[in-house]
Scaffold this active site. Structure first.
Site, PDB file in Angstrom:
ATOM      1  N   HIS A 168      -2.179 -19.306 -21.289  1.00 47.14           N
ATOM      2  CA  HIS A 168      -3.606 -18.825 -21.767  1.00 47.14           C
ATOM      3  C   HIS A 168      -4.399 -17.936 -20.964  1.00 47.14           C
ATOM      4  O   HIS A 168      -3.813 -17.728 -20.064  1.00 47.14           O
ATOM      5  CB  HIS A 168      -4.430 -20.163 -21.933  1.00 47.14           C
ATOM      6  CG  HIS A 168      -4.777 -21.041 -20.678  1.00 47.14           C
ATOM      7  ND1 HIS A 168      -5.765 -20.577 -19.701  1.00 47.14           N
ATOM      8  CD2 HIS A 168      -4.245 -21.792 -20.009  1.00 47.14           C
ATOM      9  CE1 HIS A 168      -5.696 -21.211 -18.932  1.00 47.14           C
ATOM     10  NE2 HIS A 168      -4.489 -22.114 -18.892  1.00 47.14           N
ATOM     11  N   CYS A 184      -1.046 -25.405 -15.982  1.00 47.00           N
ATOM     12  CA  CYS A 184      -0.803 -24.138 -17.003  1.00 47.00           C
ATOM     13  C   CYS A 184      -0.585 -22.865 -16.509  1.00 47.00           C
ATOM     14  O   CYS A 184      -1.035 -22.610 -15.327  1.00 47.00           O
ATOM     15  CB  CYS A 184      -2.038 -24.139 -18.110  1.00 47.00           C
ATOM     16  SG  CYS A 184      -2.173 -25.569 -19.138  1.00 47.00           S
TER      17      CYS A 184
END
Length: 210
Positions: A168, A184
């Site tokens: 992301h 992440c």
């Protein structure tokens, strides 16, 4: 959005176990194109001063000798790079931020879904690990410039199940090149927008750990 508009860079050499890369000359014009303003988006992005980004972490096309399929992604966690495989031993390399030790994904996954300006809700594990920091957001944060997932998100799945790991964007560009996330893979918003337009749902992802 075209590759001409977004642009890419060519830069510095890297050697990677089982794979090798070689890059060529940096282009100032490509750098400005890659990180210029993005006006035609839900939340327009201002230009990013690419000179504040370490040269090896800027988006760039590189030689990349591997057997990975065209369109797949390889995340080199130790070196803080993500490769989008172009085929013919070429790839686009992006600088990334990765998870703190013990929190990162390892091995194979695939892109289960994609989202533009995604909302974010801390996972139960995140709430348990750091209730003071994440507790205020337990009901979720809508998509937008202040959302920690940034401009785009690729949701990583295994066997039809969400791994809860994402590739992301970020509203903390200074975190690129560091290991500080909750697992992440973070990218500059300009870079995740570029990658989002290239990658297909179902694309294979390999995350390499040390």
């Amino acid at each position: 959005m075209s590759l001409t508009r977004r642009g890419f860079l060519v830069g510095l050499p890297l050697l990677l176990a089982a794979c090798s890369t070689r890059t060529t000359t940096t282009s100032t014009v490509s750098m400005i194109s890659a990180y210029g303003p993005i006006a035609d988006d839900r939340f327009p992005l201002p230009g990013l001063n690419a000179r504040l980004i370490q040269p090896h972490l800027r988006r760039q096309e590189v030689d990349y000798e591997s057997s990975h399929a065209k369109g797949s992604l390889v995340v080199d966690t130790p070196n803080k790079y993500l490769y989008y495989i172009l085929g013919n031993n070429r790839a686009i390399r992006y600088g990334v931020g990765v998870g703190r030790e013990g929190l990162a994904l390892r091995g194979n996954a695939y892109v289960g879904r994609k989202a533009e300006w995604p909302s974010w809700t801390p996972t139960p594990n995140m709430l348990r690990r750091d209730p003071e920091a994440n507790g205020p957001y337990r009901n979720g944060v809508p998509g937008g410039p202040n959302n920690p997932l940034g401009a785009r998100a690729l949701y990583l799945y295994r066997n039809g199940n969400d791994t809860m790991f994402r590739i992301h964007g970020t509203n903390q560009p200074q975190s690129i090149g560091l290991a500080m996330s909750s697992g992440c893979i973070r990218m500059l918003n300009h870079d995740i927008i570029d990658l989002y337009e290239r990658v297909s749902s179902g694309a294979r992802v390999l995350v390499i750990q040390a």
